[in-house]
Design a protein around this motif. Structure first.
Motif, PDB file in Angstrom:
ATOM      1  N   GLU A  86     -13.214  35.649   3.124  1.00 18.69           N
ATOM      2  CA  GLU A  86     -11.734  35.466   3.337  1.00 18.69           C
ATOM      3  C   GLU A  86     -11.146  34.213   2.705  1.00 18.69           C
ATOM      4  N   ARG A  87     -12.112  32.909   3.102  1.00 17.56           N
ATOM      5  CA  ARG A  87     -12.002  31.692   2.842  1.00 17.56           C
ATOM      6  C   ARG A  87     -11.158  30.690   3.617  1.00 17.56           C
ATOM      7  N   TYR A  88      -9.803  31.369   3.963  1.00 14.53           N
ATOM      8  CA  TYR A  88      -8.889  30.883   4.742  1.00 14.53           C
ATOM      9  C   TYR A  88      -8.743  31.106   5.842  1.00 14.53           C
ATOM     10  N   ALA A  89      -8.466  30.364   7.075  1.00 14.82           N
ATOM     11  CA  ALA A  89      -7.985  30.916   8.362  1.00 14.82           C
ATOM     12  C   ALA A  89      -7.355  29.886   8.981  1.00 14.82           C
ATOM     13  N   SER A  90      -6.477  30.167   9.971  1.00 12.59           N
ATOM     14  CA  SER A  90      -5.713  29.297  10.823  1.00 12.59           C
ATOM     15  C   SER A  90      -5.459  29.870  12.013  1.00 12.59           C
TER      16      SER A  90
END
Length: 190
Positions: A86-90
């Motif tokens: 996915e690479r990104y997360a927040s």
């Protein structure tokens, strides 16, 4: 399976890490620092990873910093080619009165934006400044960008625990396999 074993031995510490990003077992943590053991257990539990940490050393500062380095190296190795992640997360994560914003990019470019003011210099005989030292070591060796921003907080223990839980959450989400290509237009995440 995305796994890694990493051993770090210096004149100051001896650390052994086992990490499995694709299997969730109870964390097995022994750093000789009870509060830090609790925080790394939170990291293992809430990330959904299997995390084994055995660490000893001459000083809590050295142990915490070197655990960050060692876990970061294991994380980087376990990720492998990063294809399909996915690479990104927040997340905006509450824990009692404490609230933190955490955001991650598995970018290949180490950067830590850590904005937090702890109300006390220590909790449970654990120096608050060691949280930043752990994160710096981890981010540098995992080669990730991490933003960890305090929104609210008045209890140092709650704040530190929230940081480790927020880190766990964004790590869990960012490594999920959601595709079959490398998530970049550059052709490489190094």
């Amino acid at each position: 399976m995305r796994t890694a074993d990493y051993k770090r031995s210096t004149n100051e510490t001896n650390i052994f890490i086992q990490l499995n990003l694709d299997e969730s077992n109870a964390p097995d943590i022994d750093t000789t620092i009870p509060f830090f053991d609790h925080m790394l257990s939170q990291l293992g539990k809430h990330s959904g990873f299997t995390l084994f940490v055995k660490a000893a050393g001459d000083d809590p500062h050295h142990i915490v910093e070197d655990c960050g380095i060692a876990i970061g190296k294991a994380f980087y190795e376990a990720l492998g080619d990063k294809k399909g992640i996915e690479r990104y997360a927040s997340i905006l994560l509450p824990m009692d009165e404490s609230l933190f914003s955490a955001a991650i990019d598995i970018s290949g470019r180490p950067f830590l934006n850590f904005k937090c003011e702890f109300p006390t210099p220590a909790t449970s005989n654990f120096e608050s400044e060691l949280v930043r030292e752990f994160l710096m070591g981890f981010v540098s060796e995992a080669r990730i960008t991490l933003h960890m921003i305090q929104m609210e907080g008045i209890n140092t223990h709650h704040m530190i625990e929230n940081i480790f839980k927020a880190l766990a959450y964004v790590l869990k989400k960012s490594v999920q396999i959601t595709g079959d290509t490398l998530p970049t237009t550059k052709g490489v995440i190094a």
